[in-house]
Write a protein that holds these residues in place. Sequence first.
Motif, PDB file in Angstrom:
ATOM      1  N   ASP A  11      -6.175 -10.251 -15.353  1.00  0.00           N
ATOM      2  CA  ASP A  11      -5.249 -10.153 -14.221  1.00  0.00           C
ATOM      3  C   ASP A  11      -5.940 -10.423 -12.886  1.00  0.00           C
ATOM      4  N   ALA A  12      -7.260 -10.496 -12.899  1.00  0.00           N
ATOM      5  CA  ALA A  12      -8.041 -10.493 -11.661  1.00  0.00           C
ATOM      6  C   ALA A  12      -7.653 -11.603 -10.684  1.00  0.00           C
ATOM      7  N   ALA A  13      -7.423 -12.811 -11.158  1.00  0.00           N
ATOM      8  CA  ALA A  13      -7.094 -13.921 -10.252  1.00  0.00           C
ATOM      9  C   ALA A  13      -5.750 -13.692  -9.563  1.00  0.00           C
ATOM     10  N   GLN A  14      -4.743 -13.231 -10.316  1.00  0.00           N
ATOM     11  CA  GLN A  14      -3.432 -12.986  -9.713  1.00  0.00           C
ATOM     12  C   GLN A  14      -3.476 -11.815  -8.739  1.00  0.00           C
ATOM     13  N   VAL A  15      -4.214 -10.766  -9.086  1.00  0.00           N
ATOM     14  CA  VAL A  15      -4.363  -9.620  -8.186  1.00  0.00           C
ATOM     15  C   VAL A  15      -5.075 -10.052  -6.910  1.00  0.00           C
ATOM     16  N   ALA A  16      -6.133 -10.838  -7.054  1.00  0.00           N
ATOM     17  CA  ALA A  16      -6.871 -11.319  -5.883  1.00  0.00           C
ATOM     18  C   ALA A  16      -5.951 -12.133  -4.966  1.00  0.00           C
ATOM     19  N   ALA A  17      -5.091 -12.954  -5.520  1.00  0.00           N
ATOM     20  CA  ALA A  17      -4.180 -13.763  -4.707  1.00  0.00           C
ATOM     21  C   ALA A  17      -3.238 -12.876  -3.895  1.00  0.00           C
ATOM     22  N   ILE A  18      -2.713 -11.823  -4.514  1.00  0.00           N
ATOM     23  CA  ILE A  18      -1.813 -10.911  -3.801  1.00  0.00           C
ATOM     24  C   ILE A  18      -2.585 -10.155  -2.729  1.00  0.00           C
ATOM     25  N   TYR A  19      -3.764  -9.650  -3.068  1.00  0.00           N
ATOM     26  CA  TYR A  19      -4.567  -8.910  -2.093  1.00  0.00           C
ATOM     27  C   TYR A  19      -4.982  -9.815  -0.930  1.00  0.00           C
ATOM     28  N   ASN A  20      -5.389 -11.021  -1.250  1.00  0.00           N
ATOM     29  CA  ASN A  20      -5.822 -11.945  -0.200  1.00  0.00           C
ATOM     30  C   ASN A  20      -4.679 -12.281   0.759  1.00  0.00           C
ATOM     31  N   HIS A  21      -3.468 -12.367   0.246  1.00  0.00           N
ATOM     32  CA  HIS A  21      -2.327 -12.585   1.128  1.00  0.00           C
ATOM     33  C   HIS A  21      -2.174 -11.390   2.067  1.00  0.00           C
ATOM     34  N   GLY A  22      -2.338 -10.176   1.530  1.00  0.00           N
ATOM     35  CA  GLY A  22      -2.283  -8.976   2.359  1.00  0.00           C
ATOM     36  C   GLY A  22      -3.367  -8.960   3.422  1.00  0.00           C
ATOM     37  N   ILE A  23      -4.553  -9.424   3.075  1.00  0.00           N
ATOM     38  CA  ILE A  23      -5.643  -9.502   4.046  1.00  0.00           C
ATOM     39  C   ILE A  23      -5.268 -10.474   5.165  1.00  0.00           C
ATOM     40  N   LEU A  24      -4.740 -11.635   4.796  1.00  0.00           N
ATOM     41  CA  LEU A  24      -4.370 -12.649   5.788  1.00  0.00           C
ATOM     42  C   LEU A  24      -3.253 -12.188   6.727  1.00  0.00           C
ATOM     43  N   GLU A  25      -2.343 -11.368   6.232  1.00  0.00           N
ATOM     44  CA  GLU A  25      -1.230 -10.892   7.058  1.00  0.00           C
ATOM     45  C   GLU A  25      -1.671  -9.934   8.163  1.00  0.00           C
ATOM     46  N   ARG A  26      -2.807  -9.272   7.956  1.00  0.00           N
ATOM     47  CA  ARG A  26      -3.365  -8.342   8.952  1.00  0.00           C
ATOM     48  C   ARG A  26      -2.437  -7.158   9.242  1.00  0.00           C
ATOM     49  N   GLN A  27      -1.689  -6.700   8.240  1.00  0.00           N
ATOM     50  CA  GLN A  27      -0.810  -5.549   8.418  1.00  0.00           C
ATOM     51  C   GLN A  27      -1.084  -4.401   7.452  1.00  0.00           C
ATOM     52  N   ALA A  28      -2.032  -4.577   6.521  1.00  0.00           N
ATOM     53  CA  ALA A  28      -2.178  -3.557   5.496  1.00  0.00           C
ATOM     54  C   ALA A  28      -3.615  -3.086   5.275  1.00  0.00           C
ATOM     55  N   THR A  29      -4.590  -3.780   5.833  1.00  0.00           N
ATOM     56  CA  THR A  29      -5.983  -3.417   5.567  1.00  0.00           C
ATOM     57  C   THR A  29      -6.866  -3.879   6.723  1.00  0.00           C
ATOM     58  N   PHE A  30      -7.966  -3.166   6.889  1.00  0.00           N
ATOM     59  CA  PHE A  30      -8.967  -3.589   7.868  1.00  0.00           C
ATOM     60  C   PHE A  30      -9.854  -4.693   7.297  1.00  0.00           C
ATOM     61  N   GLU A  31      -9.746  -4.958   6.010  1.00  0.00           N
ATOM     62  CA  GLU A  31     -10.539  -6.019   5.385  1.00  0.00           C
ATOM     63  C   GLU A  31     -10.157  -7.369   5.980  1.00  0.00           C
ATOM     64  N   THR A  32     -11.135  -8.252   6.107  1.00  0.00           N
ATOM     65  CA  THR A  32     -10.867  -9.590   6.653  1.00  0.00           C
ATOM     66  C   THR A  32     -11.368 -10.699   5.737  1.00  0.00           C
ATOM     67  N   ARG A  33     -12.219 -10.367   4.794  1.00  0.00           N
ATOM     68  CA  ARG A  33     -12.794 -11.372   3.901  1.00  0.00           C
ATOM     69  C   ARG A  33     -12.003 -11.446   2.601  1.00  0.00           C
ATOM     70  N   PRO A  34     -11.521 -12.638   2.230  1.00  0.00           N
ATOM     71  CA  PRO A  34     -10.818 -12.765   0.950  1.00  0.00           C
ATOM     72  C   PRO A  34     -11.703 -12.321  -0.223  1.00  0.00           C
ATOM     73  N   ARG A  35     -11.067 -11.812  -1.247  1.00  0.00           N
ATOM     74  CA  ARG A  35     -11.772 -11.342  -2.434  1.00  0.00           C
ATOM     75  C   ARG A  35     -11.690 -12.371  -3.551  1.00  0.00           C
ATOM     76  N   ARG A  36     -12.756 -12.423  -4.338  1.00  0.00           N
ATOM     77  CA  ARG A  36     -12.822 -13.297  -5.500  1.00  0.00           C
ATOM     78  C   ARG A  36     -12.406 -12.505  -6.746  1.00  0.00           C
ATOM     79  N   PRO A  37     -11.916 -13.173  -7.759  1.00  0.00           N
ATOM     80  CA  PRO A  37     -11.510 -12.464  -8.973  1.00  0.00           C
ATOM     81  C   PRO A  37     -12.609 -11.568  -9.566  1.00  0.00           C
ATOM     82  N   ASN A  38     -13.871 -11.997  -9.487  1.00  0.00           N
ATOM     83  CA  ASN A  38     -14.921 -11.150 -10.075  1.00  0.00           C
ATOM     84  C   ASN A  38     -15.055  -9.825  -9.316  1.00  0.00           C
ATOM     85  N   GLU A  39     -14.690  -9.820  -8.032  1.00  0.00           N
ATOM     86  CA  GLU A  39     -14.713  -8.558  -7.287  1.00  0.00           C
ATOM     87  C   GLU A  39     -13.587  -7.637  -7.750  1.00  0.00           C
ATOM     88  N   ILE A  40     -12.450  -8.207  -8.088  1.00  0.00           N
ATOM     89  CA  ILE A  40     -11.332  -7.423  -8.617  1.00  0.00           C
ATOM     90  C   ILE A  40     -11.718  -6.850  -9.980  1.00  0.00           C
TER      91      ILE A  40
END
Length: 166
Positions: A11-40
């Motif tokens: 599931d890691a790639a799909q989860v990363a895509a959803i999380y990365n969209h959240g990061i880009l929106e700048r409304q849900a996390t202080f994180e700014t760096r996209p995550r890779r599937p291996n990090e998930i």
Amino acid sequence: MIEIRPARQDDAAQVAAIYNHGILERQATFETRPRRPNEIEGWLEEGRPFLVATDEDGTIVGFARVSAYSVRKAYAGVGEHGVYVAPDQRGRGVGLKLMNALADAAEHAGYHKLTSRVFTTNQASLKLHQAAGFTEVGVQKRHGQLDGEWKDTMLVERLLGDAARQ
């Protein structure tokens, strides 16, 4: 039809895509760096509750997970949590199903509280947390900076199991 199940490595790639969209929106996390599937995949190795929501085709449309709150022994039963829903699935109840399932999984895993910080500007997330039985504890002014701008956060918590009944 939405199914909630434990996350798996594939599931890691799909989860990363959803999380990365959240990061880009700048409304849900202080994180700014996209995550890779291996990090998930590393999140899975932590052994904490980590759930995904899938549609009838098996596509992941959201996820929720518990992460460490503190290494101090006194806080052993407290979990920080996050929930993210794919943009095209928002407003359909996916987040609420994930939050309630995560609370059940966390309680089953021995947690007595889930907590998080929600940007005060993120009205959708604040409403979701209220609907899922979270209490707004208070505003943390200027809690962190995102892209050079101070953000206020609302501290939210939900007691679980015996802690909720006392």
